[in-house]
Design a protein around this motif. Structure first.
Motif, PDB file in Angstrom:
ATOM      1  N   PHE A  91     -27.435 -11.546   7.751  1.00  0.00           N
ATOM      2  CA  PHE A  91     -28.323 -10.978   8.469  1.00  0.00           C
ATOM      3  C   PHE A  91     -28.655  -9.674   7.787  1.00  0.00           C
ATOM      4  CE2 PHE A  91     -27.140 -14.537  11.310  1.00  0.00           C
ATOM      5  CZ  PHE A  91     -28.597 -14.966  11.248  1.00  0.00           C
ATOM      6  N   LYS A  92     -27.830  -8.890   7.272  1.00  0.00           N
ATOM      7  CA  LYS A  92     -28.108  -7.599   6.358  1.00  0.00           C
ATOM      8  C   LYS A  92     -29.269  -7.806   5.301  1.00  0.00           C
ATOM      9  CE  LYS A  92     -24.054  -4.950   7.620  1.00  0.00           C
ATOM     10  NZ  LYS A  92     -22.800  -4.325   7.040  1.00  0.00           N
ATOM     11  N   ARG A  94     -31.646  -9.888   5.529  1.00  0.00           N
ATOM     12  CA  ARG A  94     -32.637 -10.385   6.339  1.00  0.00           C
ATOM     13  C   ARG A  94     -32.704 -11.933   5.971  1.00  0.00           C
ATOM     14  NH1 ARG A  94     -37.171  -5.405   6.103  1.00  0.00           N
ATOM     15  NH2 ARG A  94     -35.579  -3.858   6.809  1.00  0.00           N
ATOM     16  N   ASN A  96     -33.365 -15.802   7.481  1.00  0.00           N
ATOM     17  CA  ASN A  96     -33.834 -16.268   8.545  1.00  0.00           C
ATOM     18  C   ASN A  96     -33.088 -17.384   9.480  1.00  0.00           C
ATOM     19  OD1 ASN A  96     -36.098 -15.726   6.268  1.00  0.00           O
ATOM     20  ND2 ASN A  96     -36.938 -15.369   8.430  1.00  0.00           N
TER      21      ASN A  96
END
Length: 267
Positions: A91-92, A94, A96
């Protein structure tokens, strides 16, 4: 939607490709077992989504995600891996979504449909289904025009099943009750399903029918339906029932009898 898949395990790669190709909204799937070959493909083609494994020979999936974003800034990243301890790193960059193997068709489809909604933000279609009297479906107040009567009947039967999945043989028995199951009738059924999905997509209601291998179901969460409200005990809807249910179809007579008996019991 165009999807690129990268996984250095051949069996896993082929399985994911097969799952993706079963989804009606997928236009193209490009599968690679080599991260560098995938990056080369991204230089020539714009993809909407990259589905990536993480621990791969030659390049870690986190680094691959960064390279994908560099080459195609609008691409969405979905990690599909056998390891749960990379979620924070994922998630660092980004990502989905983050799914663990083996992921079901529905899990992958749900993630991809969420990505579709991000790419095409719009108010959801208001779908109203009428079963009392003749069967009709309205989207934002306008009736759907079906290309084939059998496609409309197929949808009506799915509505009658209230969200339960129905297999191909059962649908053939409903649509062609006097015909044996043959290669020809199976081909006709595939054509009817394709036509139905096309009609729904044309009015922004493509999510109304859920599809998995050889099975279909109605997505009850996306619609309002007099039949469902009747079963939930809505007094106004119960009182509006005048003894006719999907009058277009003979197979609906059994349900008509049930509704009539229910009305009598409630009086």
């Amino acid at each position: 939607m165009r999807v690129i898949v990268v996984d250095d395990e051949i069996i896993s790669l082929e399985k994911i490709k097969e799952q993706l190709e079963s989804f009606e909204f997928i236009e193209e799937v490009a599968a690679f077992d080599n991260p560098f070959h995938a990056l080369a493909a991204l230089k020539d083609t714009v993809f909407d989504v990259a589905i990536l494994d993480i621990e791969m020979f030659g390049m870690n999936g986190i680094e691959l995600a960064k390279q994908c974003k560099y080459l195609c800034p609008t691409i969405h990243i979905l990690f599909l891996t056998g390891y749960s301890d990379y979620a924070i790193q994922a998630f660092k960059v980004r990502a989905n979504g983050y799914l663990l193997k083996p992921a079901s068709d529905e899990e992958i489809k749900e993630e991809l449909l969420h990505i579709v909604s991000l790419r095409n933000p719009r108010a959801p279609a208001k779908i109203q289904i009428q079963t009392f009297g003749n069967f009709e479906v309205f989207v934002n107040g306008r009736p759907i025009e079906f290309e084939r009567n059998k496609a409309k009947e197929l949808l009506a039967y799915l509505v009658s099943r209230k969200g339960a999945y129905v297999n191909g043989d059962e649908l053939l028995g409903i649509l062609y009750e006097d015909k044996p199951v043959t290669t020809s009738t199976k081909s006709q059924l595939r054509s009817i399903i394709s036509t139905l999905l096309k009609s729904l997509k044309a009015v922004g209601a493509e999510g109304l029918v859920l599809k998995r291998r050889n099975q279909l179901a109605i997505n009850t969460s996306l619609c309002t339906c007099d039949y469902y409200e009747f079963l939930q005990g809505n007094v106004d809807v119960v009182n509006s029932f005048m003894g006719e249910f999907m009058s277009n179809y003979t197979w609906a007579e059994f349900i008509t009898g049930y509704l009539e008996n229910t009305c009598t019991d409630r009086k």
